[in-house]
Design a protein around this motif. Structure first.
Motif, PDB file in Angstrom:
ATOM      1  N   PHE A  94       3.712  -5.877  -8.050  1.00  0.00           N
ATOM      2  CA  PHE A  94       2.270  -5.293  -7.077  1.00  0.00           C
ATOM      3  C   PHE A  94       1.338  -6.414  -7.519  1.00  0.00           C
ATOM      4  CE2 PHE A  94       4.826  -2.099  -6.388  1.00  0.00           C
ATOM      5  CZ  PHE A  94       5.320  -2.010  -5.098  1.00  0.00           C
ATOM      6  N   ALA A  95       0.624  -6.738  -8.396  1.00  0.00           N
ATOM      7  CA  ALA A  95      -0.383  -7.444  -9.295  1.00  0.00           C
ATOM      8  C   ALA A  95      -0.249  -8.724  -9.292  1.00  0.00           C
ATOM      9  CB  ALA A  95      -0.487  -7.506 -11.146  1.00  0.00           C
ATOM     10  N   GLY A  96      -1.204  -8.951  -8.079  1.00  0.00           N
ATOM     11  CA  GLY A  96      -1.245 -10.585  -8.141  1.00  0.00           C
ATOM     12  C   GLY A  96      -0.712 -11.484  -7.061  1.00  0.00           C
ATOM     13  N   SER A  97      -0.168 -10.147  -6.067  1.00  0.00           N
ATOM     14  CA  SER A  97       1.141 -10.755  -5.243  1.00  0.00           C
ATOM     15  C   SER A  97       1.406  -9.775  -4.513  1.00  0.00           C
ATOM     16  CB  SER A  97       2.816 -10.985  -5.466  1.00  0.00           C
ATOM     17  OG  SER A  97       3.147  -9.559  -6.479  1.00  0.00           O
ATOM     18  N   TRP A  98       0.078  -8.955  -4.131  1.00  0.00           N
ATOM     19  CA  TRP A  98      -0.217  -7.828  -2.811  1.00  0.00           C
ATOM     20  C   TRP A  98      -1.190  -7.104  -3.051  1.00  0.00           C
ATOM     21  CZ3 TRP A  98      -1.558  -3.076  -1.360  1.00  0.00           C
ATOM     22  CH2 TRP A  98      -1.037  -2.199  -0.609  1.00  0.00           C
ATOM     23  N   LYS A  99      -1.736  -7.634  -1.772  1.00  0.00           N
ATOM     24  CA  LYS A  99      -3.047  -7.482  -1.019  1.00  0.00           C
ATOM     25  C   LYS A  99      -3.387  -6.490  -0.238  1.00  0.00           C
ATOM     26  CE  LYS A  99      -5.586  -8.882  -4.930  1.00  0.00           C
ATOM     27  NZ  LYS A  99      -5.247  -8.829  -6.294  1.00  0.00           N
ATOM     28  N   VAL A 100      -4.104  -5.252  -0.223  1.00  0.00           N
ATOM     29  CA  VAL A 100      -4.524  -4.400   0.972  1.00  0.00           C
ATOM     30  C   VAL A 100      -4.139  -5.725   2.487  1.00  0.00           C
ATOM     31  CG1 VAL A 100      -5.982  -3.044   1.016  1.00  0.00           C
ATOM     32  CG2 VAL A 100      -4.609  -2.453   2.285  1.00  0.00           C
ATOM     33  N   ASP A 101      -5.158  -6.820   2.047  1.00  0.00           N
ATOM     34  CA  ASP A 101      -5.715  -7.693   3.358  1.00  0.00           C
ATOM     35  C   ASP A 101      -4.958  -8.177   3.945  1.00  0.00           C
ATOM     36  OD1 ASP A 101      -8.325  -6.126   2.701  1.00  0.00           O
ATOM     37  OD2 ASP A 101      -8.753  -8.145   1.282  1.00  0.00           O
TER      38      ASP A 101
END
Length: 139
Positions: A94-101
């Motif tokens: 998820f690092a760098g490729s998934w954001k809640v926004d």
């Protein structure tokens, strides 16, 4: 009522349903939330403190893009090294490729490969939750 384990299953099931229908943006979002809820479900009985709102007191225990990397240290210091080891065998998907926004982003920015990586990460986090349930850490 706060129930991270149930939220894990709900987000996971709906993510799979949406992925099957090729609704990648929302499937991706739900896989991230499923992973986040699974890890928080393990952390809570091991002493994760919450604010009155239900959010974790420690900001590092927020969303999955950061939480994945914080999980191992947290559970290891509280007798849950077994659960951290289940996660530490994998690089944070998820690092760098998934954001809640990203819930505000255009659906055109999501790829099947990216969603599949997040689905696999959520499945790994669910394994930590399943192990904690089997061990009796989570009722």
């Amino acid at each position: 009522m706060l129930d991270y384990a149930d939220a894990t299953r709900r987000h996971w099931d709906d993510g799979l349903f949406l992925l099957e229908d090729r609704r990648l943006a929302n499937a991706d979002h739900l896989f991230g939330l499923a992973a986040e809820c699974a890890l928080k479900a393990v952390m809570l009985p091991l002493g994760m403190k919450l604010r009155p709102s239900g959010a974790p007191e420690d900001k590092r225990h927020g969303h999955i893009d950061r939480l994945w990397d914080e999980f191992g240290a947290f559970v290891s210091s509280r007798g849950g090294a077994r659960y951290g080891a289940l996660l530490s065998a994998y690089q944070n998907p998820f690092a760098g490729s998934w954001k809640v926004d990203q819930r505000y982003d255009s659906r055109s920015g999501f790829t099947l490969a990216g969603v599949a990586s997040h689905r696999d990460g959520a499945q790994t986090a669910k394994r930590c939750l399943d192990a904690a349930v089997l061990d009796g850490v989570i009722a």
